[in-house]
Scaffold this active site. Structure first.
Site, short mmCIF file in Angstrom:
data_model
loop_
_atom_site.label_atom_id
_atom_site.label_comp_id
_atom_site.label_asym_id
_atom_site.label_seq_id
_atom_site.Cartn_x
_atom_site.Cartn_y
_atom_site.Cartn_z
N ASP A 191 0.83 -1.20 0.00
CA ASP A 191 0.00 0.00 0.00
C ASP A 191 0.86 1.25 0.00
O ASP A 191 1.75 1.40 0.84
CB ASP A 191 -0.90 0.00 1.24
N GLU A 231 0.72 -1.40 -5.49
CA GLU A 231 -0.40 -0.47 -5.66
C GLU A 231 0.17 0.93 -5.92
O GLU A 231 0.68 1.58 -5.01
CB GLU A 231 -1.28 -0.47 -4.40
#
Length: 495
Positions: A191, A231
Protein backbone atom coordinates in the site's frame (compact mmCIF):
# COMPACT_ATOMS: atom_id res chain seq x y z
CA UNK A 1 -1.96 -16.03 -7.62
CA UNK A 2 -4.70 -18.32 -8.85
CA UNK A 3 -6.09 -17.57 -12.29
CA UNK A 4 -9.57 -17.14 -10.86
CA UNK A 5 -11.72 -14.17 -9.90
CA UNK A 6 -10.71 -12.62 -6.58
CA UNK A 7 -12.94 -10.84 -4.04
CA UNK A 8 -11.87 -7.61 -2.35
CA UNK A 9 -13.76 -6.70 0.82
CA UNK A 10 -13.75 -5.43 4.37
CA UNK A 11 -14.51 -8.29 6.76
CA UNK A 12 -16.73 -6.10 8.93
CA UNK A 13 -18.79 -4.85 5.96
CA UNK A 14 -19.40 -8.24 4.36
CA UNK A 15 -19.79 -11.05 6.85
CA UNK A 16 -19.23 -8.91 9.94
CA UNK A 17 -16.13 -10.78 11.17
CA UNK A 18 -13.39 -13.00 9.77
CA UNK A 19 -15.33 -16.17 10.69
CA UNK A 20 -18.45 -14.57 9.17
CA UNK A 21 -16.58 -13.90 5.92
CA UNK A 22 -15.26 -17.47 5.89
CA UNK A 23 -18.75 -18.86 6.34
CA UNK A 24 -20.06 -16.65 3.55
CA UNK A 25 -17.39 -17.88 1.13
CA UNK A 26 -18.20 -21.49 2.08
CA UNK A 27 -21.95 -21.04 1.80
CA UNK A 28 -23.70 -18.38 -0.28
CA UNK A 29 -20.59 -17.47 -2.27
CA UNK A 30 -19.26 -21.01 -2.58
CA UNK A 31 -17.06 -21.57 -5.62
CA UNK A 32 -17.12 -17.94 -6.75
CA UNK A 33 -13.69 -16.75 -5.67
CA UNK A 34 -10.22 -18.26 -5.87
CA UNK A 35 -8.89 -15.67 -3.46
CA UNK A 36 -9.91 -12.81 -1.22
CA UNK A 37 -8.18 -9.53 -0.50
CA UNK A 38 -9.16 -8.81 3.09
CA UNK A 39 -8.85 -5.05 3.47
CA UNK A 40 -7.08 -3.89 6.66
CA UNK A 41 -8.11 -6.07 9.59
CA UNK A 42 -5.53 -4.61 11.93
CA UNK A 43 -6.05 -2.67 15.14
CA UNK A 44 -8.07 -0.52 14.68
CA UNK A 45 -10.35 -1.01 11.67
CA UNK A 46 -12.12 2.31 12.29
CA UNK A 47 -9.26 4.78 12.60
CA UNK A 48 -8.73 7.89 10.50
CA UNK A 49 -8.50 5.88 7.27
CA UNK A 50 -10.54 2.66 7.75
CA UNK A 51 -7.61 0.53 8.86
CA UNK A 52 -4.95 2.08 6.64
CA UNK A 53 -3.61 3.89 9.72
CA UNK A 54 -2.70 0.92 11.94
CA UNK A 55 -1.93 1.40 15.61
CA UNK A 56 -0.67 -2.16 15.63
CA UNK A 57 -0.08 -3.75 12.23
CA UNK A 58 0.74 -7.09 13.86
CA UNK A 59 -2.60 -7.40 15.71
CA UNK A 60 -5.99 -8.37 14.33
CA UNK A 61 -8.74 -6.07 15.57
CA UNK A 62 -10.48 -8.28 18.18
CA UNK A 63 -13.87 -7.17 16.88
CA UNK A 64 -13.08 -9.19 13.73
CA UNK A 65 -11.44 -12.20 15.39
CA UNK A 66 -7.82 -13.28 15.63
CA UNK A 67 -4.94 -14.60 13.58
CA UNK A 68 -6.31 -18.12 13.90
CA UNK A 69 -9.46 -16.94 12.09
CA UNK A 70 -7.37 -15.59 9.21
CA UNK A 71 -5.58 -18.94 9.01
CA UNK A 72 -8.96 -20.68 8.87
CA UNK A 73 -10.05 -18.40 6.03
CA UNK A 74 -6.90 -19.38 4.13
CA UNK A 75 -8.21 -22.95 3.99
CA UNK A 76 -11.05 -21.69 1.78
CA UNK A 77 -9.47 -18.96 -0.36
CA UNK A 78 -6.03 -17.61 -1.16
CA UNK A 79 -5.55 -14.54 1.07
CA UNK A 80 -4.19 -11.16 0.09
CA UNK A 81 -3.43 -8.62 2.83
CA UNK A 82 -2.10 -5.07 2.91
CA UNK A 83 1.44 -4.26 3.96
CA UNK A 84 1.18 -0.58 4.82
CA UNK A 85 4.76 0.48 4.21
CA UNK A 86 4.53 4.26 4.15
CA UNK A 87 3.11 5.15 7.58
CA UNK A 88 1.60 4.15 10.90
CA UNK A 89 -1.01 5.75 13.12
CA UNK A 90 -0.15 8.72 15.25
CA UNK A 91 -1.51 6.59 18.12
CA UNK A 92 0.92 3.70 17.51
CA UNK A 93 3.14 2.69 20.41
CA UNK A 94 6.18 3.64 18.32
CA UNK A 95 5.13 7.22 17.69
CA UNK A 96 3.61 7.74 21.13
CA UNK A 97 6.99 6.84 22.62
CA UNK A 98 8.61 9.48 20.41
CA UNK A 99 5.98 12.04 21.45
CA UNK A 100 6.87 11.37 25.07
CA UNK A 101 10.65 10.99 24.85
CA UNK A 102 11.63 12.82 21.66
CA UNK A 103 15.09 11.97 20.37
CA UNK A 104 15.70 9.78 23.43
CA UNK A 105 13.17 7.27 22.10
CA UNK A 106 14.45 4.05 20.54
CA UNK A 107 11.99 4.71 17.72
CA UNK A 108 12.82 8.35 17.00
CA UNK A 109 14.66 7.41 13.81
CA UNK A 110 11.62 5.60 12.40
CA UNK A 111 9.90 8.89 11.61
CA UNK A 112 10.79 11.63 9.17
CA UNK A 113 11.10 15.14 10.52
CA UNK A 114 11.47 18.11 8.21
CA UNK A 115 14.86 18.76 9.81
CA UNK A 116 16.13 15.27 9.01
CA UNK A 117 15.14 15.49 5.34
CA UNK A 118 16.01 19.12 4.73
CA UNK A 119 18.82 19.65 7.23
CA UNK A 120 20.11 22.73 5.43
CA UNK A 121 16.65 24.10 4.70
CA UNK A 122 14.47 23.74 1.64
CA UNK A 123 13.86 26.09 -1.25
CA UNK A 124 10.41 26.89 -2.55
CA UNK A 125 11.19 24.89 -5.68
CA UNK A 126 12.15 21.81 -3.64
CA UNK A 127 8.93 21.93 -1.65
CA UNK A 128 6.74 22.46 -4.70
CA UNK A 129 8.43 19.54 -6.44
CA UNK A 130 7.13 17.08 -3.83
CA UNK A 131 4.29 15.00 -5.23
CA UNK A 132 1.27 14.62 -2.96
CA UNK A 133 -2.13 13.18 -3.92
CA UNK A 134 -3.98 15.73 -1.77
CA UNK A 135 -3.95 19.50 -1.48
CA UNK A 136 -1.12 21.22 0.37
CA UNK A 137 2.29 20.10 1.55
CA UNK A 138 2.85 16.75 3.32
CA UNK A 139 3.83 18.08 6.72
CA UNK A 140 2.23 18.27 10.19
CA UNK A 141 3.37 20.06 13.33
CA UNK A 142 3.74 17.78 16.38
CA UNK A 143 5.36 18.12 19.81
CA UNK A 144 8.06 15.47 20.22
CA UNK A 145 9.62 15.29 23.66
CA UNK A 146 8.08 18.67 24.40
CA UNK A 147 9.69 20.30 21.34
CA UNK A 148 7.67 21.56 18.38
CA UNK A 149 8.65 19.58 15.28
CA UNK A 150 7.42 19.15 11.72
CA UNK A 151 6.93 15.54 10.57
CA UNK A 152 6.17 14.10 7.13
CA UNK A 153 2.52 13.09 6.64
CA UNK A 154 1.75 12.17 3.03
CA UNK A 155 -1.94 11.42 3.54
CA UNK A 156 -3.45 12.77 6.78
CA UNK A 157 -2.12 14.24 10.01
CA UNK A 158 -3.02 10.94 11.71
CA UNK A 159 -0.80 8.89 9.38
CA UNK A 160 2.86 9.50 10.27
CA UNK A 161 5.34 8.56 7.54
CA UNK A 162 8.11 6.07 8.21
CA UNK A 163 11.78 6.24 7.36
CA UNK A 164 12.02 2.99 5.45
CA UNK A 165 15.82 3.05 5.59
CA UNK A 166 15.90 2.96 9.40
CA UNK A 167 16.76 -0.33 11.13
CA UNK A 168 13.73 -0.23 13.46
CA UNK A 169 11.37 0.38 10.53
CA UNK A 170 12.82 -2.55 8.67
CA UNK A 171 12.47 -4.81 11.70
CA UNK A 172 8.87 -3.69 12.00
CA UNK A 173 8.01 -4.35 8.34
CA UNK A 174 9.70 -7.76 8.38
CA UNK A 175 7.79 -8.71 11.52
CA UNK A 176 4.51 -7.95 9.76
CA UNK A 177 5.48 -10.08 6.76
CA UNK A 178 6.48 -12.94 9.06
CA UNK A 179 3.14 -12.75 10.88
CA UNK A 180 1.35 -12.84 7.53
CA UNK A 181 3.29 -15.90 6.35
CA UNK A 182 2.58 -17.76 9.59
CA UNK A 183 -1.18 -17.33 9.16
CA UNK A 184 -1.85 -18.15 5.54
CA UNK A 185 -1.35 -14.86 3.67
CA UNK A 186 0.01 -15.66 0.22
CA UNK A 187 -0.05 -12.24 -1.48
CA UNK A 188 0.73 -8.82 -0.05
CA UNK A 189 -0.42 -5.57 -1.53
CA UNK A 190 2.22 -2.89 -0.99
CA UNK A 191 0.00 0.00 0.00
CA UNK A 192 1.21 3.48 -1.00
CA UNK A 193 4.71 2.16 -1.70
CA UNK A 194 5.20 4.84 -4.36
CA UNK A 195 5.50 7.46 -1.61
CA UNK A 196 7.71 5.46 0.75
CA UNK A 197 11.14 6.93 -0.10
CA UNK A 198 11.79 10.63 0.45
CA UNK A 199 14.72 12.42 -1.17
CA UNK A 200 15.39 16.19 -1.20
CA UNK A 201 15.27 17.78 -4.62
CA UNK A 202 12.95 15.15 -6.08
CA UNK A 203 9.20 14.48 -6.22
CA UNK A 204 9.70 11.75 -3.58
CA UNK A 205 7.30 9.63 -5.65
CA UNK A 206 8.37 6.62 -7.70
CA UNK A 207 11.99 7.74 -7.81
CA UNK A 208 14.80 5.21 -8.51
CA UNK A 209 15.25 4.65 -4.78
CA UNK A 210 11.56 3.68 -4.57
CA UNK A 211 12.10 0.92 -7.13
CA UNK A 212 15.14 -0.31 -5.16
CA UNK A 213 13.11 -0.41 -1.94
CA UNK A 214 10.26 -2.22 -3.69
CA UNK A 215 12.75 -4.81 -4.96
CA UNK A 216 14.01 -5.31 -1.42
CA UNK A 217 10.50 -5.76 -0.01
CA UNK A 218 9.71 -8.20 -2.79
CA UNK A 219 12.81 -10.24 -1.91
CA UNK A 220 11.78 -10.38 1.76
CA UNK A 221 8.28 -11.49 0.81
CA UNK A 222 9.42 -14.17 -1.61
CA UNK A 223 11.73 -15.62 1.03
CA UNK A 224 8.56 -16.22 3.04
CA UNK A 225 6.59 -17.68 0.13
CA UNK A 226 4.55 -14.51 -0.45
CA UNK A 227 3.84 -12.85 -3.82
CA UNK A 228 3.76 -9.06 -4.17
CA UNK A 229 1.16 -6.76 -5.74
CA UNK A 230 2.26 -3.15 -6.10
CA UNK A 231 -0.40 -0.47 -5.66
CA UNK A 232 0.61 2.67 -7.57
CA UNK A 233 -1.44 5.27 -9.40
CA UNK A 234 0.82 6.66 -12.10
CA UNK A 235 1.17 7.68 -15.74
CA UNK A 236 0.46 4.59 -17.82
CA UNK A 237 3.98 4.20 -19.22
CA UNK A 238 5.36 4.21 -15.66
CA UNK A 239 2.87 1.47 -14.79
CA UNK A 240 4.17 -0.65 -17.68
CA UNK A 241 7.73 -0.06 -16.42
CA UNK A 242 6.81 -1.02 -12.86
CA UNK A 243 5.14 -4.22 -14.07
CA UNK A 244 8.44 -5.47 -15.44
CA UNK A 245 9.97 -5.47 -11.95
CA UNK A 246 7.30 -7.03 -9.73
CA UNK A 247 4.96 -10.02 -9.54
CA UNK A 248 1.73 -8.08 -10.05
CA UNK A 249 0.46 -4.55 -10.68
CA UNK A 250 -3.05 -3.12 -10.76
CA UNK A 251 -4.61 -2.15 -14.06
CA UNK A 252 -6.08 1.13 -12.82
CA UNK A 253 -6.41 2.47 -16.38
CA UNK A 254 -9.04 -0.10 -17.29
CA UNK A 255 -11.98 1.28 -15.22
CA UNK A 256 -11.99 4.82 -16.69
CA UNK A 257 -11.31 3.53 -20.20
CA UNK A 258 -14.29 1.19 -20.05
CA UNK A 259 -16.42 4.01 -18.65
CA UNK A 260 -15.26 6.29 -21.45
CA UNK A 261 -16.08 3.61 -24.02
CA UNK A 262 -19.58 3.04 -22.69
CA UNK A 263 -20.45 6.71 -22.14
CA UNK A 264 -18.83 8.16 -25.28
CA UNK A 265 -19.27 5.14 -27.57
CA UNK A 266 -15.55 5.26 -28.28
CA UNK A 267 -13.47 2.09 -28.05
CA UNK A 268 -10.29 3.65 -29.45
CA UNK A 269 -8.50 4.51 -26.17
CA UNK A 270 -9.42 1.14 -24.66
CA UNK A 271 -8.15 -0.73 -27.72
CA UNK A 272 -4.85 1.19 -27.63
CA UNK A 273 -4.39 0.33 -23.95
CA UNK A 274 -5.17 -3.34 -24.54
CA UNK A 275 -2.31 -3.41 -27.06
CA UNK A 276 0.37 -2.12 -24.64
CA UNK A 277 -0.77 -2.95 -21.11
CA UNK A 278 1.15 -5.40 -18.91
CA UNK A 279 -0.23 -8.93 -18.67
CA UNK A 280 0.79 -9.49 -15.02
CA UNK A 281 -2.04 -7.27 -13.85
CA UNK A 282 -4.86 -7.50 -11.38
CA UNK A 283 -7.83 -6.07 -13.26
CA UNK A 284 -10.43 -4.02 -11.41
CA UNK A 285 -13.44 -1.85 -12.07
CA UNK A 286 -13.98 -0.74 -8.49
CA UNK A 287 -12.10 -0.92 -5.21
CA UNK A 288 -12.32 0.62 -1.74
CA UNK A 289 -10.92 3.81 -3.31
CA UNK A 290 -12.41 5.99 -6.03
CA UNK A 291 -12.32 5.66 -9.82
CA UNK A 292 -8.94 7.09 -10.84
CA UNK A 293 -8.42 9.40 -13.80
CA UNK A 294 -4.71 9.96 -13.11
CA UNK A 295 -3.87 6.62 -14.71
CA UNK A 296 -5.28 7.72 -18.09
CA UNK A 297 -4.06 11.33 -17.95
CA UNK A 298 -0.91 12.90 -19.37
CA UNK A 299 2.35 12.65 -17.44
CA UNK A 300 2.29 15.50 -14.91
CA UNK A 301 6.10 15.65 -14.97
CA UNK A 302 6.39 15.80 -18.76
CA UNK A 303 3.93 17.91 -20.71
CA UNK A 304 4.97 16.18 -23.93
CA UNK A 305 3.78 12.75 -22.79
CA UNK A 306 0.11 12.40 -23.70
CA UNK A 307 -2.28 10.24 -21.72
CA UNK A 308 -4.64 7.52 -22.82
CA UNK A 309 -7.41 10.14 -22.72
CA UNK A 310 -6.99 13.81 -23.54
CA UNK A 311 -8.06 16.51 -21.04
CA UNK A 312 -11.42 17.09 -22.71
CA UNK A 313 -12.21 13.39 -22.73
CA UNK A 314 -11.37 13.20 -19.03
CA UNK A 315 -13.58 16.20 -18.25
CA UNK A 316 -16.42 14.67 -20.26
CA UNK A 317 -15.98 11.34 -18.48
CA UNK A 318 -16.10 12.91 -15.02
CA UNK A 319 -19.19 14.91 -15.93
CA UNK A 320 -20.83 11.79 -17.37
CA UNK A 321 -20.29 9.97 -14.05
CA UNK A 322 -21.77 12.91 -12.15
CA UNK A 323 -24.78 12.96 -14.48
CA UNK A 324 -25.27 9.18 -14.38
CA UNK A 325 -25.16 9.19 -10.58
CA UNK A 326 -27.71 12.03 -10.39
CA UNK A 327 -25.07 14.35 -8.93
CA UNK A 328 -24.29 12.03 -6.01
CA UNK A 329 -20.67 11.45 -7.04
CA UNK A 330 -20.12 15.23 -7.17
CA UNK A 331 -20.94 15.41 -3.45
CA UNK A 332 -18.25 12.81 -2.68
CA UNK A 333 -15.47 13.97 -4.99
CA UNK A 334 -12.70 16.55 -4.84
CA UNK A 335 -13.00 19.25 -2.21
CA UNK A 336 -16.66 18.39 -1.60
CA UNK A 337 -15.66 15.75 0.98
CA UNK A 338 -12.71 15.10 3.27
CA UNK A 339 -10.02 12.41 2.98
CA UNK A 340 -10.01 12.54 -0.80
CA UNK A 341 -7.55 12.10 -3.59
CA UNK A 342 -8.28 14.81 -6.09
CA UNK A 343 -7.55 12.48 -9.01
CA UNK A 344 -10.35 10.08 -8.10
CA UNK A 345 -14.12 10.19 -8.61
CA UNK A 346 -15.97 8.62 -5.69
CA UNK A 347 -18.96 6.59 -6.85
CA UNK A 348 -20.05 2.98 -7.15
CA UNK A 349 -19.29 1.62 -10.59
CA UNK A 350 -22.93 0.63 -11.02
CA UNK A 351 -24.04 4.22 -10.40
CA UNK A 352 -21.26 5.55 -12.63
CA UNK A 353 -23.07 3.72 -15.45
CA UNK A 354 -26.47 5.08 -14.45
CA UNK A 355 -27.59 1.76 -12.93
CA UNK A 356 -27.80 0.32 -16.45
CA UNK A 357 -27.63 -3.45 -15.89
CA UNK A 358 -26.54 -4.29 -19.43
CA UNK A 359 -23.78 -1.67 -19.47
CA UNK A 360 -22.58 -2.86 -16.07
CA UNK A 361 -22.38 -6.50 -17.15
CA UNK A 362 -20.61 -5.51 -20.38
CA UNK A 363 -18.02 -3.71 -18.25
CA UNK A 364 -17.52 -6.90 -16.21
CA UNK A 365 -17.24 -9.00 -19.38
CA UNK A 366 -14.48 -6.74 -20.71
CA UNK A 367 -12.73 -6.92 -17.33
CA UNK A 368 -12.92 -10.72 -17.21
CA UNK A 369 -11.70 -11.11 -20.80
CA UNK A 370 -8.76 -8.72 -20.33
CA UNK A 371 -5.51 -10.61 -19.55
CA UNK A 372 -4.68 -10.75 -15.85
CA UNK A 373 -6.48 -11.84 -12.70
CA UNK A 374 -9.87 -10.15 -12.17
CA UNK A 375 -10.74 -8.72 -8.75
CA UNK A 376 -14.33 -7.80 -7.83
CA UNK A 377 -15.14 -5.39 -5.01
CA UNK A 378 -17.85 -6.55 -2.63
CA UNK A 379 -20.15 -3.57 -3.37
CA UNK A 380 -19.75 -4.21 -7.11
CA UNK A 381 -20.47 -7.91 -6.64
CA UNK A 382 -23.81 -7.03 -5.07
CA UNK A 383 -24.74 -4.31 -7.58
CA UNK A 384 -24.46 -1.77 -4.79
CA UNK A 385 -25.56 1.84 -5.13
CA UNK A 386 -24.15 4.99 -3.59
CA UNK A 387 -24.47 5.02 0.21
CA UNK A 388 -25.50 8.64 0.67
CA UNK A 389 -26.46 8.05 4.30
CA UNK A 390 -22.96 6.87 5.20
CA UNK A 391 -21.41 9.73 3.21
CA UNK A 392 -23.55 12.24 5.09
CA UNK A 393 -22.63 10.67 8.44
CA UNK A 394 -18.85 10.67 7.88
CA UNK A 395 -18.26 13.34 5.21
CA UNK A 396 -15.57 10.98 3.82
CA UNK A 397 -15.92 10.83 0.05
CA UNK A 398 -14.88 7.20 -0.35
CA UNK A 399 -17.55 6.05 2.09
CA UNK A 400 -20.11 6.49 -0.70
CA UNK A 401 -18.81 3.11 -1.94
CA UNK A 402 -18.17 1.35 1.40
CA UNK A 403 -21.62 0.15 2.39
CA UNK A 404 -22.10 -2.19 5.37
CA UNK A 405 -24.26 -5.16 4.37
CA UNK A 406 -26.52 -6.74 6.97
CA UNK A 407 -27.58 -10.37 6.47
CA UNK A 408 -31.07 -9.67 5.15
CA UNK A 409 -29.79 -7.05 2.74
CA UNK A 410 -27.06 -9.39 1.52
CA UNK A 411 -29.52 -12.21 0.91
CA UNK A 412 -31.82 -9.90 -1.03
CA UNK A 413 -28.96 -8.68 -3.22
CA UNK A 414 -27.83 -12.23 -3.99
CA UNK A 415 -31.29 -13.01 -5.38
CA UNK A 416 -31.39 -10.08 -7.80
CA UNK A 417 -31.16 -10.90 -11.53
CA UNK A 418 -28.14 -8.60 -11.97
CA UNK A 419 -26.13 -10.35 -9.25
CA UNK A 420 -27.11 -13.83 -10.42
CA UNK A 421 -26.02 -12.90 -13.96
CA UNK A 422 -22.73 -11.51 -12.68
CA UNK A 423 -22.13 -14.68 -10.67
CA UNK A 424 -22.70 -16.67 -13.86
CA UNK A 425 -19.94 -14.65 -15.53
CA UNK A 426 -17.63 -15.20 -12.56
CA UNK A 427 -18.15 -18.97 -12.70
CA UNK A 428 -17.50 -18.93 -16.45
CA UNK A 429 -14.23 -17.01 -15.95
CA UNK A 430 -13.15 -19.41 -13.18
CA UNK A 431 -13.90 -22.67 -14.95
CA UNK A 432 -13.68 -22.33 -18.71
CA UNK A 433 -10.37 -23.81 -19.93
CA UNK A 434 -9.87 -21.20 -22.65
CA UNK A 435 -8.82 -18.60 -20.06
CA UNK A 436 -5.66 -20.61 -19.36
CA UNK A 437 -4.53 -20.16 -22.95
CA UNK A 438 -3.64 -17.48 -25.48
CA UNK A 439 -5.38 -14.12 -25.84
CA UNK A 440 -5.75 -11.84 -28.82
CA UNK A 441 -7.50 -8.61 -29.68
CA UNK A 442 -9.23 -8.71 -33.05
CA UNK A 443 -8.83 -5.92 -35.57
CA UNK A 444 -11.75 -3.51 -35.57
CA UNK A 445 -12.94 0.05 -35.60
CA UNK A 446 -13.24 2.49 -32.71
CA UNK A 447 -16.73 1.34 -31.81
CA UNK A 448 -16.01 -2.36 -31.30
CA UNK A 449 -13.89 -4.43 -28.95
CA UNK A 450 -13.50 -8.13 -29.74
CA UNK A 451 -11.30 -10.42 -27.64
CA UNK A 452 -10.68 -14.15 -27.93
CA UNK A 453 -9.09 -16.80 -25.68
CA UNK A 454 -7.99 -20.22 -26.99
CA UNK A 455 -6.54 -23.26 -25.25
CA UNK A 456 -6.27 -26.89 -26.42
CA UNK A 457 -9.28 -26.67 -28.71
CA UNK A 458 -11.45 -24.62 -26.33
CA UNK A 459 -12.27 -21.00 -27.03
CA UNK A 460 -14.13 -18.02 -25.62
CA UNK A 461 -14.94 -14.90 -27.62
CA UNK A 462 -16.42 -11.56 -26.57
CA UNK A 463 -17.59 -8.92 -29.05
CA UNK A 464 -18.92 -5.63 -27.72
CA UNK A 465 -20.31 -2.61 -29.57
CA UNK A 466 -19.75 0.06 -26.93
CA UNK A 467 -21.94 2.79 -28.37
CA UNK A 468 -24.93 0.48 -28.82
CA UNK A 469 -24.16 -1.36 -25.56
CA UNK A 470 -24.64 -4.73 -27.18
CA UNK A 471 -22.58 -7.89 -26.78
CA UNK A 472 -22.10 -11.40 -28.09
CA UNK A 473 -20.33 -13.84 -25.76
CA UNK A 474 -19.55 -17.28 -27.24
CA UNK A 475 -17.84 -20.20 -25.52
CA UNK A 476 -17.05 -23.74 -26.54
CA UNK A 477 -18.87 -26.54 -24.71
CA UNK A 478 -18.83 -30.35 -24.98
CA UNK A 479 -22.01 -30.01 -27.06
CA UNK A 480 -20.82 -27.25 -29.39
CA UNK A 481 -20.84 -23.47 -29.00
CA UNK A 482 -23.00 -21.58 -26.50
CA UNK A 483 -23.71 -17.92 -27.19
CA UNK A 484 -25.17 -15.19 -25.01
CA UNK A 485 -26.48 -11.94 -26.48
CA UNK A 486 -28.89 -10.99 -23.69
CA UNK A 487 -28.31 -10.53 -19.97
CA UNK A 488 -30.71 -13.36 -19.17
CA UNK A 489 -28.39 -15.86 -20.89
CA UNK A 490 -25.47 -15.15 -18.58
CA UNK A 491 -26.75 -16.79 -15.42
CA UNK A 492 -26.45 -20.31 -16.83
CA UNK A 493 -23.48 -19.80 -19.16
CA UNK A 494 -20.94 -20.64 -16.45
CA UNK A 495 -22.62 -23.89 -15.35
Amino acid sequence: MRNQVQLITYADRLGGTLPGLTNLLRDRLEGLFGGVHVLPFFTPIDGADTGFDPIDHTAVDPRLGGWEDLAELSETAEIMADLIVNHVSRDSAFFQDVIERGEESTYAGMFLSFERIFGDGATEDELLRIYRPRPGLPFTEVKLGGRRRIVWTTFTSHQIDLDVDHLETRRYLRSVLERFAEHGVRIVRLDAVGYAVKKPGTSSFMIPETFAFTDELTTWAKELGIEVLVEVHAYYRHQVEIAGQVDWVYDFALPPLILHGLTAGDAGPLRRWLDVRPRNAVTVLDTHDGISVLDVAADASDSGSAGLLDPQQIDDLVEAVHANSRGESRLATGTAASNVDLYQVNCTYYDALGQDDTAYLIARMIQFFTPGVPQVYYVGLLGGTNDMQLLEATAVGRDINRHRYLTDELDEALQSPLVRQLMGLIRLRNTHPAFAGEWRLADGDDEVVEMRWEHDGDDATLRVELGARTFALSVSTPDGTATATEREHLETLGR
